[in-house]
Design a protein around this motif. Sequence first.
Motif, mmCIF file in Angstrom:
data_model
loop_
_atom_site.group_PDB
_atom_site.id
_atom_site.type_symbol
_atom_site.label_atom_id
_atom_site.label_comp_id
_atom_site.label_asym_id
_atom_site.label_seq_id
_atom_site.Cartn_x
_atom_site.Cartn_y
_atom_site.Cartn_z
ATOM 1 N N THR A 102 -4.053 -36.471 -70.127
ATOM 2 C CA THR A 102 -3.492 -37.557 -69.326
ATOM 3 C C THR A 102 -2.545 -37.018 -68.260
ATOM 4 O O THR A 102 -2.599 -37.427 -67.090
ATOM 5 N N MET A 156 -11.118 -50.450 -77.861
ATOM 6 C CA MET A 156 -10.506 -49.296 -78.508
ATOM 7 C C MET A 156 -10.704 -49.346 -80.015
ATOM 8 O O MET A 156 -10.955 -48.326 -80.655
ATOM 9 N N ASP A 189 -4.547 -34.976 -76.188
ATOM 10 C CA ASP A 189 -4.766 -36.200 -75.434
ATOM 11 C C ASP A 189 -3.724 -36.351 -74.332
ATOM 12 O O ASP A 189 -4.040 -36.690 -73.186
ATOM 13 N N THR A 212 -8.029 -53.676 -76.133
ATOM 14 C CA THR A 212 -7.743 -53.408 -77.542
ATOM 15 C C THR A 212 -9.010 -53.541 -78.374
ATOM 16 O O THR A 212 -9.269 -52.732 -79.273
ATOM 17 N N SER A 232 -12.730 -46.491 -81.783
ATOM 18 C CA SER A 232 -12.036 -45.668 -82.769
ATOM 19 C C SER A 232 -12.752 -45.688 -84.114
ATOM 20 O O SER A 232 -12.848 -44.671 -84.796
ATOM 21 N N ARG A 236 -8.853 -47.656 -72.521
ATOM 22 C CA ARG A 236 -7.636 -48.097 -73.212
ATOM 23 C C ARG A 236 -7.114 -49.434 -72.723
ATOM 24 O O ARG A 236 -6.099 -49.913 -73.197
ATOM 25 N N HIS A 237 -7.823 -50.022 -71.772
ATOM 26 C CA HIS A 237 -7.386 -51.312 -71.261
ATOM 27 C C HIS A 237 -7.770 -52.465 -72.188
ATOM 28 O O HIS A 237 -7.255 -53.572 -72.036
ATOM 29 N N GLU A 267 -9.662 -41.179 -70.822
ATOM 30 C CA GLU A 267 -8.226 -41.276 -71.086
ATOM 31 C C GLU A 267 -7.603 -42.587 -70.627
ATOM 32 O O GLU A 267 -6.604 -43.019 -71.198
#
Length: 222
Positions: free
Chosen positions: A182, A132, A178, A129, A136, A126-127, A122
Amino acid sequence: MARLVASRTADKLPAPASRGENGKHDTILRAAVTVFARNGYFNSKVSDVAREAGVADGTVYLYFKNKDDLLFSIITEMLDSFIVHVRTAIAPLDSPLSQLREIARLHLEMLGRDRDLAVVFEVEIRHSTKFMEEFSTKKLSEYLDLIQQVIEAGQRAGEFRPDINPRIATKVFFGALDEMVTNWILSRRGKPLAAAVEPVLDILLHGFVPNPASVAASPTKE
């Protein structure tokens, strides 16, 4: 999903070496989950993972290319195993609504069993881009496709509204789960994450507006 990380098949290996008879691949991966959750991905070093795993630094590189490969392997192997688990669990269920409920339960239940893995999934991925986008495209899309297939089946069966966009509905469904994960990570209240399944599904399936029956049954205010 703690044990899911360790239950892999050899053909899923993204690293340059085999896992070996002593399970060092899984030990290192488990250690990486712990270290990344504790220190944060960018503050962690491969040597930290090696120390946590009880192996030499060079041993880590026998199984993983670098720290990025460690993080990517955690997520991809977790999702590989989880998607297989979900497909097996929902296959006997005839109702798409039951299948969607089971997906939600498994999603929250599995991450709720392992806070460190939930933090990595989570927060840490995500730090970046770039990471991600790659994640994804390669993995998360497979999970979202599975959810969308269930929603589309529900539309065909008349269980879900036919006029909703299934792709948007999929993102809303995943986004709600999600966010619950978190919030659970940040709250540290210890309440079982799976307890949120029914409240989340109730809102997703019935929305905010009361149905005519409930409005008619509610007492009027004078």
